[in-house]
Design a protein around this motif. Structure first.
Motif, PDB file in Angstrom:
ATOM      1  N   LYS A 150       0.807  -1.225   0.000  1.00 23.52           N
ATOM      2  CA  LYS A 150       0.000   0.000   0.000  1.00 23.52           C
ATOM      3  C   LYS A 150       0.844   1.281   0.000  1.00 23.52           C
ATOM      4  N   GLN A 151       2.031   1.235   0.595  1.00 21.15           N
ATOM      5  CA  GLN A 151       2.867   2.428   0.604  1.00 21.15           C
ATOM      6  C   GLN A 151       4.341   2.040   0.623  1.00 21.15           C
ATOM      7  N   VAL A 152       5.136   2.740  -0.207  1.00 23.22           N
ATOM      8  CA  VAL A 152       6.578   2.499  -0.278  1.00 23.22           C
ATOM      9  C   VAL A 152       7.284   3.849  -0.372  1.00 23.22           C
ATOM     10  N   MET A 153       8.376   4.013   0.373  1.00 21.71           N
ATOM     11  CA  MET A 153       9.178   5.236   0.311  1.00 21.71           C
ATOM     12  C   MET A 153      10.600   4.895  -0.107  1.00 21.71           C
ATOM     13  N   PHE A 154      11.183   5.715  -0.970  1.00 18.21           N
ATOM     14  CA  PHE A 154      12.546   5.472  -1.423  1.00 18.21           C
ATOM     15  C   PHE A 154      13.086   6.739  -2.072  1.00 18.21           C
ATOM     16  N   GLU A 155      14.371   6.728  -2.396  1.00 17.04           N
ATOM     17  CA  GLU A 155      14.995   7.844  -3.096  1.00 17.04           C
ATOM     18  C   GLU A 155      15.332   7.433  -4.529  1.00 17.04           C
ATOM     19  N   ALA A 156      15.234   8.391  -5.439  1.00 19.46           N
ATOM     20  CA  ALA A 156      15.535   8.141  -6.845  1.00 19.46           C
ATOM     21  C   ALA A 156      15.896   9.471  -7.496  1.00 19.46           C
ATOM     22  N   CYS A 157      15.847   9.506  -8.825  1.00 19.81           N
ATOM     23  CA  CYS A 157      16.087  10.736  -9.579  1.00 19.81           C
ATOM     24  C   CYS A 157      15.003  10.900 -10.638  1.00 19.81           C
ATOM     25  N   TYR A 158      14.562  12.129 -10.847  1.00 22.05           N
ATOM     26  CA  TYR A 158      13.696  12.469 -11.962  1.00 22.05           C
ATOM     27  C   TYR A 158      14.504  13.326 -12.934  1.00 22.05           C
ATOM     28  N   ARG A 159      14.251  13.141 -14.205  1.00 26.04           N
ATOM     29  CA  ARG A 159      14.975  13.908 -15.227  1.00 26.04           C
ATOM     30  C   ARG A 159      14.064  14.978 -15.810  1.00 26.04           C
ATOM     31  N   THR A 160      14.549  16.209 -15.853  1.00 27.23           N
ATOM     32  CA  THR A 160      13.775  17.319 -16.399  1.00 27.23           C
ATOM     33  C   THR A 160      13.798  17.295 -17.923  1.00 27.23           C
ATOM     34  N   LYS A 161      12.998  18.170 -18.508  1.00 26.86           N
ATOM     35  CA  LYS A 161      12.947  18.281 -19.962  1.00 26.86           C
ATOM     36  C   LYS A 161      14.311  18.666 -20.533  1.00 26.86           C
ATOM     37  N   ASN A 162      15.090  19.417 -19.752  1.00 20.85           N
ATOM     38  CA  ASN A 162      16.415  19.866 -20.192  1.00 20.85           C
ATOM     39  C   ASN A 162      17.515  18.842 -19.922  1.00 20.85           C
ATOM     40  N   GLY A 163      17.136  17.682 -19.363  1.00 23.60           N
ATOM     41  CA  GLY A 163      18.118  16.627 -19.139  1.00 23.60           C
ATOM     42  C   GLY A 163      18.807  16.675 -17.798  1.00 23.60           C
ATOM     43  N   ILE A 213      17.354  15.278 -11.060  1.00 23.83           N
ATOM     44  CA  ILE A 213      17.070  15.860  -9.746  1.00 23.83           C
ATOM     45  C   ILE A 213      16.877  14.740  -8.732  1.00 23.83           C
ATOM     46  N   PRO A 214      17.634  14.751  -7.634  1.00 26.44           N
ATOM     47  CA  PRO A 214      17.405  13.734  -6.600  1.00 26.44           C
ATOM     48  C   PRO A 214      16.090  14.001  -5.873  1.00 26.44           C
ATOM     49  N   ILE A 215      15.322  12.948  -5.663  1.00 28.23           N
ATOM     50  CA  ILE A 215      14.012  13.096  -5.026  1.00 28.23           C
ATOM     51  C   ILE A 215      13.786  11.996  -3.997  1.00 28.23           C
ATOM     52  N   GLU A 216      12.924  12.313  -3.063  1.00 28.62           N
ATOM     53  CA  GLU A 216      12.438  11.330  -2.103  1.00 28.62           C
ATOM     54  C   GLU A 216      10.968  11.086  -2.435  1.00 28.62           C
ATOM     55  N   ILE A 217      10.618   9.831  -2.693  1.00 28.07           N
ATOM     56  CA  ILE A 217       9.275   9.517  -3.185  1.00 28.07           C
ATOM     57  C   ILE A 217       8.498   8.682  -2.179  1.00 28.07           C
ATOM     58  N   SER A 218       7.226   9.065  -1.993  1.00 31.51           N
ATOM     59  CA  SER A 218       6.282   8.241  -1.247  1.00 31.51           C
ATOM     60  C   SER A 218       5.239   7.759  -2.247  1.00 31.51           C
ATOM     61  N   CYS A 219       5.189   6.445  -2.479  1.00 27.12           N
ATOM     62  CA  CYS A 219       4.246   5.855  -3.439  1.00 27.12           C
ATOM     63  C   CYS A 219       3.109   5.170  -2.689  1.00 27.12           C
ATOM     64  N   ASN A 220       1.888   5.499  -3.051  1.00 24.49           N
ATOM     65  CA  ASN A 220       0.707   4.929  -2.416  1.00 24.49           C
ATOM     66  C   ASN A 220      -0.181   4.275  -3.463  1.00 24.49           C
ATOM     67  N   TYR A 221      -0.657   3.088  -3.176  1.00 25.44           N
ATOM     68  CA  TYR A 221      -1.564   2.386  -4.090  1.00 25.44           C
ATOM     69  C   TYR A 221      -2.996   2.814  -3.804  1.00 25.44           C
ATOM     70  N   LEU A 222      -3.719   3.167  -4.873  1.00 23.76           N
ATOM     71  CA  LEU A 222      -5.100   3.621  -4.733  1.00 23.76           C
ATOM     72  C   LEU A 222      -5.995   2.950  -5.762  1.00 23.76           C
ATOM     73  N   GLU A 223      -7.220   2.685  -5.375  1.00 20.64           N
ATOM     74  CA  GLU A 223      -8.261   2.254  -6.308  1.00 20.64           C
ATOM     75  C   GLU A 223      -9.372   3.287  -6.251  1.00 20.64           C
ATOM     76  N   TYR A 224      -9.778   3.787  -7.421  1.00 15.98           N
ATOM     77  CA  TYR A 224     -10.847   4.787  -7.463  1.00 15.98           C
ATOM     78  C   TYR A 224     -11.670   4.603  -8.733  1.00 15.98           C
ATOM     79  N   ASP A 225     -12.978   4.485  -8.545  1.00 16.13           N
ATOM     80  CA  ASP A 225     -13.906   4.375  -9.661  1.00 16.13           C
ATOM     81  C   ASP A 225     -13.526   3.232 -10.605  1.00 16.13           C
TER      82      ASP A 225
END
Length: 242
Positions: A187-200, A203-215
């Motif tokens: 249901k929930q996981v936290m970790f660190e990773a990187c996101y890449r911008t349009k310019n390449g 960016i280091p990020i800390e992510i909290s991922c949550n699983y959801l069901e809706y409609d």
């Protein structure tokens, strides 16, 4: 049976003459508005509907008559002076050579409150300092907030055409599938990773991922915080200690 259902249904029901006078009201209308049936049958639409006066009601009558049936929102005022939002389904009918409007009216206070809460939530998420992504099982981006667009350098429409693979360098589809199953299970996981911008830029990020069901749909709601400043502080501190 029809009369019984009309009398005791959850919505207020009114039969209205051309001059706006009520010639029939059901039990629910009496209960909700706080008037006896005898009192309501001496009243007209502008006496309870704050959107109309005796002068403006004829135009609304003509509008309903031309359209045959309309659904619209207005406000009613009960005997105690409380004004509340209603949804009205008004139907023009002829019966016995006479013209009527049958109005079925529903109190939508709870719906309005829910909509306001939703708007407030959306406003807060859009203006959050953190990136928010709604990710589909195939990795597509279903929704993003303003911070995601600003941080990653994309317009919203442009970013919504991307996938998680476009902004997360090194993430394979196999790894994503495993990650999806892990988040779905826990249901929930936290970790660190990187996101890449349009310019390449990565960016280091800390992510909290949550699983959801809706409609009937599944999502991972990812809340990502830019931790570049934190990483720089940690690097400086480590170099200082060394």
């Amino acid at each position: 049976l029809t009369q019984f259902a009309t009398e005791h249904g959850p919505d207020s029901a009114f039969w209205i003459q051309e001059d706006g006078r009520f010639i029939y009201v059901n039990d629910t209308a009496c209960s909700v508005l706080g008037y006896s049936r005898k009192e309501l049958l001496t009243m007209r639409v502008p006496d309870i509907n704050t959107h109309y006066t005796y002068e403006t009601w004829p135009a609304q009558w003509e509008r309903i008559k031309q359209a045959k049936r309309i659904i619209y929102e207005a406000h009613h005022r009960n005997r105690q002076g409380r004004v509340y939002p209603v949804e009205i389904s008004a139907t023009y009918l002829k019966f016995g050579g006479k013209e009527y409007v049958f109005a079925n009216t529903r109190d939508i206070t709870e719906r309005r409150d829910a909509q306001e809460s939703l708007r407030l939530t959306q406003f807060a998420v859009d203006r959050s300092s953190d990136i928010a992504l709604w990710i589909l099982p195939d990795g597509g981006l279903f929704n993003v907030n303003n911070t995601a667009c600003g941080t990653l350098g994309y317009a919203r429409a442009e970013l919504l055409k991307k996938s998680i693979f476009d902004i997360s360098p090194g993430l394979s589809r196999k790894a994503w599938k495993d990650h999806w199953e892990k988040v779905k299970k826990t249901k929930q996981v936290m970790f660190e990773a990187c996101y890449r911008t349009k310019n390449g830029l990565d960016i280091p990020i800390e992510i909290s991922c949550n699983y959801l069901e809706y409609d009937g749909k599944e999502f991972i709601y990812a809340y990502a915080r830019n931790i570049a400043a934190r990483k720089q502080v940690e690097k400086t501190l480590q170099e200082s200690e060394q």
